[in-house]
Design an enzyme around this catalytic site. Structure first.
Site, PDB file in Angstrom:
ATOM      1  N   TYR A   1     101.140  67.437 109.681  1.00 32.38           N
ATOM      2  CA  TYR A   1     100.468  68.270 110.699  1.00 32.38           C
ATOM      3  C   TYR A   1     101.347  69.427 111.176  1.00 32.38           C
ATOM      4  CZ  TYR A   1      96.679  64.903 110.636  1.00 32.38           C
ATOM      5  OH  TYR A   1      95.636  64.122 110.230  1.00 32.38           O
TER       6      TYR A   1
ATOM      7  N   ASN B   1      89.871  59.411 114.586  1.00 32.83           N
ATOM      8  CA  ASN B   1      88.558  59.644 113.987  1.00 32.83           C
ATOM      9  C   ASN B   1      87.502  58.803 114.716  1.00 32.83           C
ATOM     10  OD1 ASN B   1      89.234  61.500 111.998  1.00 32.83           O
ATOM     11  ND2 ASN B   1      89.474  59.989 110.389  1.00 32.83           N
TER      12      ASN B   1
ATOM     13  N   HIS C   1      88.908  69.252 108.395  1.00 33.59           N
ATOM     14  CA  HIS C   1      88.460  69.330 109.808  1.00 33.59           C
ATOM     15  C   HIS C   1      88.320  70.786 110.268  1.00 33.59           C
ATOM     16  CE1 HIS C   1      89.143  64.989 110.855  1.00 33.59           C
ATOM     17  NE2 HIS C   1      89.969  65.075 109.825  1.00 33.59           N
TER      18      HIS C   1
HETATM   19  C1  HEM Z   1      93.333  67.397 110.524  1.00 30.94           C
HETATM   20  C2  HEM Z   1      96.281  65.937 106.988  1.00 30.94           C
HETATM   21  C3  HEM Z   1      94.719  61.397 107.519  1.00 30.94           C
HETATM   22  C4  HEM Z   1      92.504  62.745 111.620  1.00 30.94           C
HETATM   23  C5  HEM Z   1      94.218  67.394 109.485  1.00 30.94           C
HETATM   24  C6  HEM Z   1      94.863  68.554 108.940  1.00 30.94           C
HETATM   25  C7  HEM Z   1      95.696  68.144 107.969  1.00 30.94           C
HETATM   26  C8  HEM Z   1      95.571  66.723 107.858  1.00 30.94           C
HETATM   27  C9  HEM Z   1      96.618  69.002 107.106  1.00 30.94           C
HETATM   28  C10 HEM Z   1      94.635  69.984 109.428  1.00 30.94           C
HETATM   29  C11 HEM Z   1      95.392  70.172 110.718  1.00 30.94           C
HETATM   30  C12 HEM Z   1      95.379  71.568 111.237  1.00 30.94           C
HETATM   31  O1  HEM Z   1      95.236  72.521 110.462  1.00 30.94           O
HETATM   32  O2  HEM Z   1      95.537  71.723 112.469  1.00 30.94           O
HETATM   33  C13 HEM Z   1      96.129  64.573 106.840  1.00 30.94           C
HETATM   34  C14 HEM Z   1      96.867  63.759 105.895  1.00 30.94           C
HETATM   35  C15 HEM Z   1      96.416  62.489 106.030  1.00 30.94           C
HETATM   36  C16 HEM Z   1      95.400  62.493 107.077  1.00 30.94           C
HETATM   37  C17 HEM Z   1      97.936  64.288 104.945  1.00 30.94           C
HETATM   38  C18 HEM Z   1      96.828  61.236 105.302  1.00 30.94           C
HETATM   39  C19 HEM Z   1      97.920  61.173 104.533  1.00 30.94           C
HETATM   40  C20 HEM Z   1      94.017  61.344 108.699  1.00 30.94           C
HETATM   41  C21 HEM Z   1      93.586  60.138 109.370  1.00 30.94           C
HETATM   42  C22 HEM Z   1      92.980  60.519 110.539  1.00 30.94           C
HETATM   43  C23 HEM Z   1      93.015  61.972 110.596  1.00 30.94           C
HETATM   44  C24 HEM Z   1      93.830  58.722 108.846  1.00 30.94           C
HETATM   45  C25 HEM Z   1      92.384  59.683 111.636  1.00 30.94           C
HETATM   46  C26 HEM Z   1      92.694  58.422 111.891  1.00 30.94           C
HETATM   47  C27 HEM Z   1      92.526  64.117 111.654  1.00 30.94           C
HETATM   48  C28 HEM Z   1      91.893  64.909 112.694  1.00 30.94           C
HETATM   49  C29 HEM Z   1      92.125  66.246 112.368  1.00 30.94           C
HETATM   50  C30 HEM Z   1      92.901  66.256 111.147  1.00 30.94           C
HETATM   51  C31 HEM Z   1      91.121  64.380 113.898  1.00 30.94           C
HETATM   52  C32 HEM Z   1      91.626  67.462 113.136  1.00 30.94           C
HETATM   53  C33 HEM Z   1      92.577  67.823 114.238  1.00 30.94           C
HETATM   54  C34 HEM Z   1      92.046  69.003 115.023  1.00 30.94           C
HETATM   55  O3  HEM Z   1      90.969  68.857 115.629  1.00 30.94           O
HETATM   56  O4  HEM Z   1      92.690  70.049 115.011  1.00 30.94           O
HETATM   57  N1  HEM Z   1      94.655  66.284 108.787  1.00 30.94           N
HETATM   58  N2  HEM Z   1      95.260  63.790 107.533  1.00 30.94           N
HETATM   59  N3  HEM Z   1      93.645  62.434 109.469  1.00 30.94           N
HETATM   60  N4  HEM Z   1      93.122  64.964 110.749  1.00 30.94           N
HETATM   61 FE1  HEM Z   1      94.179  64.369 109.169  1.00 30.94          FE
END
Ligand code: HEM
Ligand code: NDP
Length: 499
Positions: A347, A137, A64
């Site tokens: 996160y 999402n 992202h």
């Molecule tokens: C961003 C991990 C699943 C939605 C991120 C980031 C990480 C991460 C490390 C970067 C965050 C940052 O640097 O601020 C994971 C892991 C998952 C997973 C380990 C599953 C084990 C999901 C799922 C969704 C999701 C299932 C939605 C239902 C998002 C969103 C962001 C994000 C919207 C962006 C947040 C922002 O705008 O700063 N994720 N994620 N992720 N993830 Fe996940």
């Protein structure tokens, strides 16, 4: 691009100084020995400027990375106090400030907005009882339900470690070997995988969460934010063309819409399920690859979210925004979904790496009323409440704090069991909802055709063995779909431009 606004500009421009406040006469001049001689290390202005520039970049988000954001408000439109004690949802008309960040998932920070990808839909509610983050999402499901697959899966959607290129073989090799992903793949390769803009897409919790009441009782919930602008998409070719002609289309669309007062909004709904219903449900409510059919679990409206203010500084307010499903408030809780449970760790962990241990003190992340004098010091301490000044840094009997009981005590859920290792196997039941979406696509003229085309022009770049496994996967969803894909992929391969 419009010139910067003049409002608030003082009558005399500010005096330019070094970072320690010393006035500088000529910002372009540097100290040297004679007119053409080497530079002097004592020139703090130049060293200060270069050294700060050298450190301007922080790590981009590991996923992202490309995104856009804005502020707005959430308003309760319908009473749901029978479901939750969350203070910000306590009465109709109550408004809460929000910060929203939309994003693509797989691309780097400079990657095109219109790429085929799920979209992130992250919301920070600045409530009276702390910040609540909905890190959602634009799809109601996800590719996996075993959390250890996430890093592995993400690698296959990013770049090949040798060629540093996106790699269709890697992409489909993973998906066709982990077929619980099929439902999400159906969403991704429908035209909703290339939304027209961030304003024209829905947001979904995906995971099951819990609305909790003051007595500790709860219902399982899924949240839906439906766009009031209407769902609008690009087709594959329009989206690809825009990748080249305006890679920042969604960012520009969001900023300019808000700037001219066309404020985008979403109507917010909840689906609820009791524990008894969950036990009888066809799927586990902790299976992130499944939706709850709306005929059985109807949507109940409760709010409206409107975005009405652009950030003044992108880096400070959007790049440094730190969302996490573990940032919760009383009345809202995560369920036992293992992917969600892992996200609760991941996160804040990445925020500490990306932004530092005091990431919650950055103004965009700072809650309205946080008071935690036991978290002290560390890099960049002092941004919030002067590092708590002279206040005791332990549970002092001389300056006691108030400890408030909330509904989030864990008494309402008790888990007992043998420690075990578990991974979810794929069964025939995993293809039914994917076929459900294939049928939904069939209700709008051209959508099934576009779906087949969208897969074919991507899959044509994979090796034949991976293509074959992928055809078989789609045949399990629907025989006709599988057959049409074989034909279209062969056609697409013949049309492929050669370098
Ligand atoms: C961003 C991990 C699943 C939605 C991120 C980031 C990480 C991460 C490390 C970067 C965050 C940052 O640097 O601020 C994971 C892991 C998952 C997973 C380990 C599953 C084990 C999901 C799922 C969704 C999701 C299932 C939605 C239902 C998002 C969103 C962001 C994000 C919207 C962006 C947040 C922002 O705008 O700063 N994720 N994620 N992720 N993830 Fe996940
Ligand atoms: P319903 O017929 O009750 O609902 C269909 C849902 O699909 C609506 O929410 C609609 O919402 C959404 N939809 C319509 N067109 C598309 C599209 N092109 N791409 C993605 N979603 C679309 O059916 P069910 O609840 O029984 O679900 C049937 C299928 O619909 C599921 O297999 C699932 O993939 C999909 N779906 C289900 C959702 C749910 O929470 N139950 C949510 C979204 C999709 P809208 O047009 O407002 O987005």
């Amino acid at each position: 691009m419009a010139p910067p606004k003049k409002e608030g500009t003082p009558s005399r421009p500010p005096v330019y100084t070094t970072s320690n406040g010393c006035p500088v006469f000529d910002p372009h001049a540097s100290q040297r020995v004679g007119q053409n001689g080497p530079l002097l290390l004592q020139d703090f202005h130049l060293v200060d400027l270069l050294a700060h520039f050298d450190r301007e970049r922080i790590p981009e988000r590991v996923v992202h990375a490309k995104g856009a954001g804005a502020y707005g408000e959430f308003e309760v439109t319908d009473d749901i106090s029978d479901l939750t004690c969350a203070d910000f949802l306590s009465e109709v008309g109550k408004k809460t400030k929000v910060l929203v960040r939309f994003s693509t998932v797989g691309g780097e920070k400079g990657s095109p907005d219109s790429a085929r990808d799920p979209r992130g839909f992250a919301i920070k509610f600045y409530t009276e009882e702390g910040n609540l983050d909905w890190v959602f999402n634009n799809t109601p499901i996800f590719f996996l339900r075993d959390p250890s697959k996430f890093p592995i899966f993400i690698h296959t959607q990013k770049r090949n470690p040798q060629t540093n290129l996106k790699d269709a073989t890697m992409f489909w090799d993973y998906l066709s070997n982990n077929q619980e992903a099929i439902h999400q793949v159906m969403h991704l390769f429908s035209d909703r995988g290339t939304p027209y803009s961030y304003r024209h897409m829905n947001g979904y919790s995906g995971h099951t969460y819990k609305f909790v009441k003051a007595d500790g009782s709860f219902v399982y919930v899924q949240i839906h934010l439906k766009t009031d602008q209407g769902n609008k998409t690009f087709n594959n070719e329009q989206a690809q063309e825009l990748c080249a002609t305006n890679p920042d289309h969604h960012t520009q669309d969001l900023f300019e819409s808000i700037e001219k007062g066309a404020y985008p909004s979403w109507t917010v709904y909840v689906q609820t399920m009791t524990q008894e219903q969950a036990e009888k449900f066809n799927y586990s409510v902790f299976d992130l690859t499944k939706v709850w059919p709306q005929k059985e679990f109807p949507l109940r409206r409760f709010g409206k979210m409107t975005l009405n203010k652009n950030p003044e500084n992108y880096f400070a307010e959007i790049e440094q925004a730190a969302f996490s499903p573990s940032h919760i408030v009383p009345g809202w809780e995560p369920s036992a979904d293992p992917v969600l449970q892992s996200r609760l760790f991941s996160y804040p962990d990445t925020h500490r790496h990306r932004l530092g241990v005091n990431y919650q003190s950055i103004p965009a992340n700072c809650p309205l009323k946080a008071h935690n004098p036991f978290q002290r010091d560390g890099a960049m301490a002092g941004l919030h409440k002067n590092n708590y000044g002279a206040e005791p840094n332990y549970t002092s009997s001389f300056a006691p704090l108030t400890y408030k009981k909330t509904a989030t005590s864990p008494q309402h859920e008790q888990w007992v069991g043998k420690a075990t290792t578990f991974s979810w196997k794929v069964t025939e039941n995993d293809y039914a909802q994917a076929e459900g979406l294939w049928n939904v696509l069939g209700k709008t003229k051209g959508q099934q055709e576009n779906f087949v085309h969208n897969v074919a022009v991507h899959l044509r770049d994979a090796v034949p063995e991976v293509q074959e496994r992928t055809f078989q996967m789609f045949e399990r969803v629907n025989r006709d779909l599988g057959k049409r894909l074989r034909t279209e992929t062969a056609k697409a391969a013949n049309l492929q431009p050669k370098l």
